[in-house]
Design a protein around this motif. Structure first.
Motif, short mmCIF file in Angstrom:
data_model
loop_
_atom_site.label_atom_id
_atom_site.label_comp_id
_atom_site.label_asym_id
_atom_site.label_seq_id
_atom_site.Cartn_x
_atom_site.Cartn_y
_atom_site.Cartn_z
N LEU A 106 0.82 -1.21 0.00
CA LEU A 106 0.00 0.00 0.00
C LEU A 106 0.86 1.27 0.00
N LYS A 107 2.03 1.18 0.57
CA LYS A 107 2.91 2.37 0.64
C LYS A 107 3.28 2.89 -0.74
N LYS A 131 -2.37 8.08 7.26
CA LYS A 131 -1.09 8.68 6.87
C LYS A 131 -0.75 8.32 5.42
N THR A 132 -0.95 7.06 5.07
CA THR A 132 -0.63 6.60 3.71
C THR A 132 -1.53 7.26 2.68
N TYR A 133 -2.82 7.38 2.99
CA TYR A 133 -3.74 8.00 2.04
C TYR A 133 -3.37 9.46 1.79
N LYS A 134 -3.08 10.19 2.84
CA LYS A 134 -2.73 11.61 2.70
C LYS A 134 -1.45 11.77 1.87
N LYS A 186 -2.47 12.05 -4.25
CA LYS A 186 -2.29 12.63 -5.58
C LYS A 186 -1.95 11.58 -6.64
N LYS A 187 -1.50 10.41 -6.20
CA LYS A 187 -1.17 9.34 -7.14
C LYS A 187 -2.43 8.66 -7.68
N TYR A 188 -3.50 8.68 -6.88
CA TYR A 188 -4.70 7.95 -7.24
C TYR A 188 -5.54 8.72 -8.26
N ARG A 210 -14.52 7.24 1.45
CA ARG A 210 -15.71 6.63 2.06
C ARG A 210 -15.29 5.46 2.95
N ILE A 211 -14.32 4.68 2.50
CA ILE A 211 -13.83 3.54 3.28
C ILE A 211 -13.17 4.03 4.57
N LEU A 212 -12.39 5.10 4.44
CA LEU A 212 -11.64 5.59 5.59
C LEU A 212 -12.42 6.56 6.48
N ASN A 213 -13.61 6.91 6.05
CA ASN A 213 -14.39 7.93 6.77
C ASN A 213 -14.55 7.67 8.25
N PRO A 214 -14.84 6.42 8.69
CA PRO A 214 -15.01 6.19 10.13
C PRO A 214 -13.79 6.55 10.96
N ILE A 215 -12.58 6.36 10.41
CA ILE A 215 -11.40 6.68 11.22
C ILE A 215 -10.91 8.09 10.97
#
Length: 457
Positions: free
Chosen positions: A399-400, A429-432, A436-438, A448-453
């Motif tokens: 994922l990194k 941290k990884t998403y932030k 820009k790569k995605y 949406r997946i990460l919204n709860p955290i």
């Protein structure tokens, strides 16, 4: 009275407008020179032509539909057949399809970035064939041969296994005129008087000749088959006729068969093209369950990744130890199964059922496999020993650096389901860092997946 008059006038205006829309759509489809599928182009964009044709057909009465199926434009006719195949439209479909036997208008068809051409008659008959009863269907098939139609459907009938006295007479008449498919079709009747005619296929089509010989496997063929094998060993390009050559060789089921197969495995074979020979051999012998070809099947599996579910089941019954070891080898080479993911999925399930520890195989695949086979591992992630730290470590490592969201999204989804705070921190941290790569379309889905955290941050 004024209200009634007003209503009639309004209705007339609406009907006229509706007719104008139909005519506009009809002209739009008539101008086209190709049949677009719902999505076209490399990116799978929606086809405006497809939508216009769908609206046109759906807005027509049954009587109007019957006019469209006889329209001067082959594109209109084909779209009409396509959109009414599941509709209950009353008509003399037998007479309509009978007329299509000589519909030789040719047009292009496109689905995504794939383009091909076909006769309109082939497309229309194929789409509407189920509207006929069995007797009518058989009559259409006979008429295709009797009229010596240029449609590919006529070729299909000749190469089919169906037989009848009428079909034989029609096929023989066409065969005497030199048609290769008609000559081939005589072989299934196994009549002595046709043998000389069937032999003429050697000069017309090797593939059809080998297929014809399968109806009467005879030792007299062996010298010419051996010579043929010698002739194709140096070939730099593969040929589809080899499929039938190897099926014929396999049908002898004797030392001659093994002699020819050994030649295909030998160093004298052109290495650049050998994999095609071995693929055809596998296809020819995979359904022999008497043990005669087992050594070849084992070599093809372990050394060349030629395997399917049926052969796996066969070896699970006859040599389970070999089968389990070979399946582990399959997981090591799982990238070779990107065109055969059903078998890869089956291997994972069978090994798990037999209590084989799959951790090292999942770790390798999660770290290195491309999206097609990676997806199979992720689909099975909850059925294996995923609690092990090695799997989590592999996921985080992938994922990194991964930018392909078809890989990232399953990883985000699984890791967040573990409800581990340290993992949650890593995901945010990884998403932030990688956002820009995605591709832009994927960012809302990941968020949406990460919204709860992310709400907690």
């Amino acid at each position: 009275m004024k209200k009634v008059t007003c209503f009639i006038f309004l209705s007339f205006i609406l009907i006229s407008a509706f007719a104008d829309i139909n005519e506009k759509l009809l002209e739009e489809v008539r101008k086209a020179n190709s049949f677009d599928d719902e999505r076209i182009g490399y990116g799978g964009e929606e086809s405006e032509l497809y939508k216009s044709a769908e609206d046109l057909v759906n807005s027509c009465t049954n009587l109007e539909i019957l006019n469209l199926i006889k329209d001067e434009s082959p594109v209109v006719r084909c779209y009409t057949a396509y959109f009414i195949q599941d509709k209950d439209v009353e008509a003399d479909w037998y007479s309509i399809l009978l007329a299509e036997i000589e519909d030789y208008d040719k047009l292009f068809f496109q689905s995504y970035d794939i383009l091909w051409s076909s006769y309109a008659g082939d497309f229309i008959i194929q789409n509407l064939f189920d509207k006929l009863n069995e007797t009518e269907q058989n009559s259409i098939k006979l008429q295709l041969v009797q009229r010596q139609s240029k449609l590919s459907l006529a070729q299909s009938v000749l190469q089919d296994e169906i037989k009848s006295d009428e079909l034989y007479e029609a096929a023989r008449k066409w065969a005497l005129a030199g048609n290769p498919d008609a000559i081939f079709s005589l072989a299934k009747y196994k009549k002595t008087e046709d043998l000389q005619l069937i032999k003429t296929l050697k000069d017309k089509s090797d593939g059809l000749y080998f297929r014809a010989c399968l109806f009467n496997v005879d030792d007299s063929y062996k010298p010419e088959l051996r010579d043929y094998m010698i002739s194709i060993m140096p070939e730099k390009h593969y040929s589809n006729e080899w499929k039938w050559f190897y099926k014929l060789v396999a049908a002898f089921h004797d030392d001659f068969s093994k002699e020819i197969f050994d030649m295909a495995f030998s160093d004298k074979m052109n290495k650049d093209i050998q994999k095609y020979h071995l693929g055809y051999i596998y296809d020819a012998i995979k359904d022999f369950n008497d043990g005669f070809y087992d050594s070849y099947l084992k070599t093809l599996w372990v050394q060349h990744d030629k395997i399917d579910n049926g052969v796996i089941d066969y070896f699970l019954r006859t040599d389970k130890g070999f089968a389990l070891d070979a399946m582990k080898k399959t997981l090591i080479n799982s990238e070779e199964y990107f065109m055969n993911t059903e078998t890869l999925d089956y291997v994972i399930k069978v090994l798990n059922k037999n209590n084989v520890d799959l951790t090292e195989y999942f770790e390798r695949a999660i770290l290195k496999d491309s999206v097609t086979t990676f997806r199979i591992y992720m689909d099975n992630i909850r059925s294996v020993q995923i609690e092990k730290d090695a799997i989590i470590k592999a996921m985080k490592s992938r994922l990194k650096t991964e930018w392909n969201t078809y890989v990232c999204i399953p990883l985000y989804s699984y890791l967040i389901s573990l409800n581990d705070k340290s993992i949650d921190d890593f995901l945010v941290k990884t998403y932030k860092k990688n956002k820009k790569k995605y591709p832009k379309w994927s960012q809302p889905e990941i968020e949406r997946i990460l919204n709860p955290i992310m709400k907690k941050k």
